[in-house]
Design a protein around this motif. Structure first.
Motif, PDB file in Angstrom:
ATOM      1  N   PHE A   1      -6.733  -2.864 -35.108  1.00 46.59           N
ATOM      2  CA  PHE A   1      -8.168  -2.968 -35.331  1.00 46.59           C
ATOM      3  C   PHE A   1      -8.845  -3.648 -34.152  1.00 46.59           C
ATOM      4  O   PHE A   1      -8.226  -4.401 -33.397  1.00 46.59           O
ATOM      5  CB  PHE A   1      -8.476  -3.688 -36.645  1.00 46.59           C
ATOM      6  N   LEU A   2     -10.130  -3.352 -34.006  1.00 49.82           N
ATOM      7  CA  LEU A   2     -10.915  -3.871 -32.894  1.00 49.82           C
ATOM      8  C   LEU A   2     -12.403  -3.839 -33.246  1.00 49.82           C
ATOM      9  O   LEU A   2     -12.781  -3.159 -34.213  1.00 49.82           O
ATOM     10  CB  LEU A   2     -10.655  -3.036 -31.630  1.00 49.82           C
ATOM     11  N   PRO A   3     -13.228  -4.553 -32.466  1.00 49.50           N
ATOM     12  CA  PRO A   3     -12.880  -5.649 -31.564  1.00 49.50           C
ATOM     13  C   PRO A   3     -12.239  -6.780 -32.368  1.00 49.50           C
ATOM     14  O   PRO A   3     -12.721  -7.105 -33.461  1.00 49.50           O
ATOM     15  CB  PRO A   3     -14.231  -6.093 -30.981  1.00 49.50           C
ATOM     16  N   ALA A   4     -11.185  -7.347 -31.880  1.00 48.61           N
ATOM     17  CA  ALA A   4     -10.398  -8.297 -32.662  1.00 48.61           C
ATOM     18  C   ALA A   4     -11.183  -9.548 -33.052  1.00 48.61           C
ATOM     19  O   ALA A   4     -10.904 -10.167 -34.075  1.00 48.61           O
ATOM     20  CB  ALA A   4      -9.148  -8.688 -31.884  1.00 48.61           C
ATOM     21  N   THR A   5     -12.190  -9.918 -32.237  1.00 45.09           N
ATOM     22  CA  THR A   5     -12.986 -11.102 -32.564  1.00 45.09           C
ATOM     23  C   THR A   5     -13.943 -10.859 -33.724  1.00 45.09           C
ATOM     24  O   THR A   5     -14.361 -11.789 -34.398  1.00 45.09           O
ATOM     25  CB  THR A   5     -13.807 -11.553 -31.338  1.00 45.09           C
ATOM     26  N   ASN A   6     -14.301  -9.591 -33.946  1.00 43.80           N
ATOM     27  CA  ASN A   6     -15.179  -9.216 -35.056  1.00 43.80           C
ATOM     28  C   ASN A   6     -14.847  -7.778 -35.441  1.00 43.80           C
ATOM     29  O   ASN A   6     -15.570  -6.838 -35.101  1.00 43.80           O
ATOM     30  CB  ASN A   6     -16.654  -9.335 -34.642  1.00 43.80           C
TER      31      ASN A   6
ATOM     32  N   LYS B   1     -14.013  -8.926 -24.653  1.00 43.17           N
ATOM     33  CA  LYS B   1     -12.927  -9.446 -23.847  1.00 43.17           C
ATOM     34  C   LYS B   1     -13.350 -10.550 -22.886  1.00 43.17           C
ATOM     35  O   LYS B   1     -12.563 -11.017 -22.083  1.00 43.17           O
ATOM     36  CB  LYS B   1     -12.241  -8.329 -23.068  1.00 43.17           C
ATOM     37  N   LYS B   2     -14.602 -10.978 -22.998  1.00 40.04           N
ATOM     38  CA  LYS B   2     -15.036 -12.118 -22.193  1.00 40.04           C
ATOM     39  C   LYS B   2     -14.506 -13.414 -22.779  1.00 40.04           C
ATOM     40  O   LYS B   2     -14.453 -14.432 -22.111  1.00 40.04           O
ATOM     41  CB  LYS B   2     -16.560 -12.166 -22.121  1.00 40.04           C
ATOM     42  N   LYS B   3     -14.137 -13.341 -24.072  1.00 38.35           N
ATOM     43  CA  LYS B   3     -13.660 -14.539 -24.746  1.00 38.35           C
ATOM     44  C   LYS B   3     -12.187 -14.772 -24.437  1.00 38.35           C
ATOM     45  O   LYS B   3     -11.450 -13.848 -24.127  1.00 38.35           O
ATOM     46  CB  LYS B   3     -13.880 -14.411 -26.249  1.00 38.35           C
TER      47      LYS B   3
END
Length: 572
Positions: free
Chosen positions: A514-519, A563-565
């Motif tokens: 799943f993606l984006p993994a942060t949300n 991907k900046k995180k």
């Protein structure tokens, strides 16, 4: 003596006269009651015999964006009845020829047939039918025909199913939503003569009779653009590898909505009669198989839920081990015989069978089994499509030590594709499992159809997501993306023999993530059954499909890059 006999005879005659007079009187009263008061309801019966209900068109089926996936096409068949001819066959042919585009000579020959009913032409559209009706020719009749049409061909065929109006048989959503698609607010009926003409009375509304009645329109959660790319890339790989079949499921993990469900081989529901039942079977929800290494995600999740492991846990990986009669070996044992003490990131990055078996052994069979059931393994997910299988999850009392360990890396249990997709989607949804569904329900009905339940804590779900992301970033997976973090795992498992006794040399290859993994906004599950060629793994067969689909998905869904995180072991 003779006088006595005459008296007896007269008495008998009198009794008979009284009996017959009474019978006639009763009969007259009965006939009066029937004809005047209709005590046997013959008028209603006669009315019922000549009553008819309007022809009902099924409602359309649309995708989430209003794109038409199924609709009814009405046509008319034209018949001639020689016993009612007011014109000669030649005259009738000259009248009809310009309307139905048949030469006068051949039409006149057909109309001269000795048959009591002559089929003149099939499949006339409404405009032509209205033009024929306007001629008011009593020797002609029109029979309305309904055909279900799927304008996109094979797109989403295993979701839509098929419908035969003549036999009233259906599959897929056409079967599940039959009552909804054929529902209309008012019951319009009317009376007809034996010749089929409408009898107008005070209760007949001409507008109701003239306007075709249509069922409700059904909106699906499917996105046609997403469905198309899934079918395209799945077909490409199946053809390239000469695989037996394949499936792709795309879910919104936050809502349980199925954005796409592709099951190869495809079929065209417009001509479903030409295909076998095996072709038309939605095997992504009906057939079971050993999930292989994608199940390691669920094993670790179950261990986290039971407090056996956490994000900092380390496990001794000896490369191979023997449990009971079964030897477990890592796929890369020849290159890395003794990895030593490893963390969970390493477990997923190198897909360690030994470490996964040890994680499974940290739980009792009952604990592992009970937790798997919370993810809906061993029971149906409740997706709103027919024929779903519950999978196979043996009762813990039947587990031996080998089964217990093998369960940890995807053997011992058999799953459906929709079970795997929805189980991993629960991790993406911060630990909340949601019923997958393809019908776009109204807010009022949604709680009745879609169940939400927490299966693991939000923190555990985030920790496991972080571990999966780091394993992907550390590895060399082709599915990695430049602008998006992906939480994913590949899998490869041996295909059981058809008789269930042992395994064949064929493989199931799969990938779930799943993606984006942060949300997380989208989950993709890919499985390919029995691909051919060399180096057949989840990473070489399923992962390229996953990559192609997600590359287009982020554009279609306009997903924001994340991907900046920075990814670290404490979270994303």
């Amino acid at each position: 003596m003779s006088k006595d006999r005459y008296k007896k005879f007269d008495k008998r005659i009198g009794c008979l006269q009284f009996f017959f007079s009474s019978f006639i009187a009763v009969l007259l009263i009965y006939l009066f009651l029937i004809q005047v008061f209709d005590i046997r309801h013959y008028r209603e019966r006669a009315k019922t015999q000549r009553s008819s209900k309007l022809f009902v068109l099924r409602g359309e089926i649309l995708d989430r964006n209003g794109f038409k996936l199924a609709s009814d096409n009405t046509s008319f068949d034209l018949f001639a009845h020689p016993m009612y001819y007011d014109h000669t066959p030649q005259e009738l042919a000259e009248i009809l020829s310009p309307l139905i585009n048949i030469q006068v000579s051949s039409l006149a020959k057909k109309l001269s047939s000795s048959d009591s009913v002559i089929r003149v032409k099939n499949g006339l559209d409404r405009k032509v039918a209205e033009a024929i009706k306007a001629k008011r020719l009593r020797e002609l009749s029109l029979e309305v025909k309904n055909k279900r049409v799927y304008p996109q061909g094979s797109l989403a065929s295993h979701i839509l199913g098929y419908y035969n109006p003549d036999a009233d048989v259906a599959g897929g959503i056409e079967y599940v939503a039959k009552e909804y698609l054929e529902y209309f607010d008012k019951n319009i009926s009317y009376e007809k003569t034996p010749n089929g003409d409408i009898i107008y009375n005070f209760n007949t509304n001409p507008e109701d009779i003239a306007a075709p009645i249509k069922g409700k329109t059904l909106n699906l959660t499917i996105d046609s653009a997403v469905q198309h790319i899934c079918e395209k890339y799945l077909n490409k790989t199946v053809q390239k590898t000469k695989a037996l079949r394949g499936a792709v499921i795309v879910l919104d993990p936050k809502t349980g909505e199925v954005l796409a469900l592709a099951a190869y081989p495809y079929y065209d529901p417009n001509n479903y009669q030409k295909y076998s039942m095996n072709d038309m079977k939605n095997w992504a929800i009906t057939d079971v198989y050993p999930p292989g290494s994608t199940f390691k995600v669920i094993t670790v999740a179950c261990a986290m839920i039971n407090g056996k492991v956490n994000k900092n846990t380390r496990i001794l990986d000896t490369g191979k081990m023997k449990i009971g009669w079964w030897e477990i070996k890592n796929y890369d044992y020849d290159r890395n015989k003794n990895p030593g003490l490893i963390d969970l990131v390493y477990l997923f990055e190198h897909s360690s069978n030994v470490a996964s078996a040890k994680v499974a052994q940290m739980m009792t069979p009952q604990e592992f089994y009970d937790t798997l059931r919370t993810f809906n393994f061993g029971e149906i997910t409740g997706i709103d499509l027919p024929g779903e299988s519950s999978g196979i999850l043996p009762l813990p009392k039947s587990w031996d030590v080998a089964t217990h360990g093998a369960m940890g890396y995807g053997y011992g249990a058999s799953v459906t594709a929709i079970q795997m997709a929805s189980a991993v989607a629960a991790i993406a949804n911060n630990g909340v499992w949601i019923t997958p569904h393809v019908i776009k329900y109204s807010p009022e009905i949604l709680p009745q159809k879609v169940i939400e339940r927490r299966v693991m804590s939000e923190q555990s779900a985030k920790d496991l997501t972080s571990i999966l992301v780091e394993s992907m970033e550390n590895g060399k997976s082709i599915a990695k993306m430049d602008e998006y973090y992906i939480a994913a795992k590949t899998g490869t498992s041996r295909r059981p023999l058809d008789n269930g006794a042992g395994y064949s040399n064929k493989l199931y290859t799969s990938m779930v993530g799943f993606l984006p993994a942060t949300n997380p906004r989208v989950l993709v599950y890919v499985v390919v059954d029995s691909p051919g060629g060399e180096a057949i793994w989840g990473s070489t067969v399923a992962a390229p499909i996953f990559k192609d689909i997600t590359t287009e998905l982020v554009k279609i869904m306009n997903l924001n890059p994340d991907k900046k995180k920075v990814v670290n072991k404490s979270g994303i």
